[in-house]
Design an enzyme around this catalytic site. Structure first.
Site, PDB file in Angstrom:
ATOM      1  CE  LYS A  38      24.779 110.894  19.230  1.00 14.57           C
ATOM      2  NZ  LYS A  38      23.886 111.315  20.333  1.00 14.57           N
ATOM      3  N   PRO A  61      17.766 111.189  10.273  1.00 11.15           N
ATOM      4  CG  PRO A  61      16.402 111.054  12.171  1.00 11.15           C
ATOM      5  CD  PRO A  61      17.298 110.223  11.290  1.00 11.15           C
ATOM      6  CG  MET A  62      19.079 116.944   9.062  1.00  8.18           C
ATOM      7  SD  MET A  62      19.012 118.351   7.924  1.00  8.18           S
ATOM      8  CE  MET A  62      19.871 119.596   8.901  1.00  8.18           C
ATOM      9  N   GLY A  63      18.178 116.619  13.586  1.00  8.75           N
ATOM     10  CA  GLY A  63      17.496 116.906  14.839  1.00  8.75           C
ATOM     11  C   GLY A  63      16.952 115.677  15.518  1.00  8.75           C
ATOM     12  CB  ILE A 104      20.596 108.944  15.967  1.00  7.26           C
ATOM     13  CG1 ILE A 104      19.859 109.503  14.744  1.00  7.26           C
ATOM     14  CG2 ILE A 104      19.591 108.361  16.951  1.00  7.26           C
ATOM     15  CD1 ILE A 104      19.045 108.446  14.002  1.00  7.26           C
ATOM     16  N   GLY A 105      23.100 111.594  15.848  1.00  3.14           N
ATOM     17  CA  GLY A 105      24.422 111.949  15.342  1.00  3.14           C
ATOM     18  C   GLY A 105      24.556 112.137  13.858  1.00  3.14           C
ATOM     19  N   GLY A 149      24.497 114.677  11.548  1.00  6.24           N
ATOM     20  CA  GLY A 149      25.436 115.677  11.057  1.00  6.24           C
ATOM     21  C   GLY A 149      26.846 115.455  11.547  1.00  6.24           C
ATOM     22  CG  ASP A 179      27.742 114.311  19.974  1.00  5.35           C
ATOM     23  OD1 ASP A 179      28.235 114.498  21.103  1.00  5.35           O
ATOM     24  OD2 ASP A 179      26.525 114.169  19.780  1.00  5.35           O
TER      25      ASP A 179
END
EC number: 2.7.1.148
Length: 290
Positions: A13, A96-98, A101-102, A104, A138
């Site tokens: 997102k 990617p984590m962190g 862009i949502g 997790g 989110d």
């Protein structure tokens, strides 16, 4: 229970704008933000079974199974629905984590929506959103699956239909913890609250962008580069930044100028989540488990 193996998208997102309008006594922030999905993301392969156990592969580095949002979502649904069933879940990780862009949150939402279908638990969208909110602010926007204007701490959602533009999303080589940004003393927290019509007709901004650029030179560098070509902003608390274009061709032309060592992708905005489309396709038997 639905038998067979199923494949589910877990889309990214963007926060097309993000304003912080206040801070509550409990430390949470009041926001006004606009979510839109992308036709790009992770993928979950899920097979429901009678074991009662949730297995997840591959394991994420430095994340215990009990702390993984996919596992937590599966267990939360299992407990809420009092389901005796289990599932084998495989994650193909692209986001990617962190990154803001949502990744997790989207994984958790895909798990909830998919298992609600596969286990035939029959929970409503409202119930899934309530479970999701306990996992992360989110998550509900991903379970509901429509582009949304969000207020409150992000849980008050109204469907909107922004233009489905093309985006070049760049991931600077840093991971940013949301908590670090929202607790920073220099973060602006008093943007005046506005109505949606006003927000949609003025240039979009992100209140986190100034502090993130000051703390992370790599974010500042990539955003400055993108701004040479198109309107560009931070998404969420970063680290990803994005530029918007009217066509795929224009986005790809700028993408082609990036250095080989820069992580980036081109995607189109989607006002209906690819996850909701996949669910509808399974429900209508347009696609079937294998």
């Amino acid at each position: 229970m639905i038998h067979g193996t199923t494949v589910w998208p877990s889309p990214a997102k963007l926060n097309l704008f993000l304003y912080i309008t206040g801070r509550r006594a409990n430390g949470y922030h009041d926001l006004q933000t606009l979510f839109q999905f992308l036709d790009h993301g992770d993928e979950l392969t899920i097979t429901a079974n009678n074991s009662g156990n949730i297995t997840l592969s591959p394991a994420l580095a430095d994340v215990a199974l009990e702390d993984n949002l996919i596992y937590k979502a599966a267990m939360a649904l299992k407990n809420a629905a009092q389901s005796p069933l289990g599932a084998d879940i495989q994650l193909h990780k692209v986001l990617p984590m962190g990154g803001g862009i949502g990744g997790g949150s989207s994984n958790a939402a895909t798990t909830l929506v998919a298992l609600n279908y596969l286990w035939q638990t029959g929970l409503s969208d409202d119930q899934l959103a309530e479970i999701g909110l306990a996992l992360g602010a989110d998550v509900p926007v991903f379970t509901r699956g429509f582009a949304a204007f969000a207020e409150g701490v992000g849980e008050e959602l109204s469907a909107v239909e922004p233009e489905e533009k093309w985006y070049l999303v760049v991931r600077p080589a840093v991971s940013i913890a949301t908590k670090d940004i929202f607790t920073h003393p220099q973060l602006m927290r008093n943007t005046p609250k506005r109505d949606l019509a006003s927000l949609l007709t003025t240039p979009y901004e992100n209140d986190c962008e100034k502090i993130v650029r000051s703390l992370y030179p790599e974010v500042d560098k990539q955003l400055s580069w993108l701004l040479q070509y198109a309107p560009s902003r931070l998404t969420g608390t970063g680290s990803c930044v994005f530029a918007e274009f009217s066509s795929r061709k224009d986005a790809q032309a700028v993408f082609a100028q990036l250095s080989d060592n820069v992580l980036a992708f081109v995607a189109q905005g989607r006002n209906v989540s690819p996850l909701r489309k996949t669910l509808a396709d399974y429900q209508s038997a347009k696609i079937r488990p294998y």
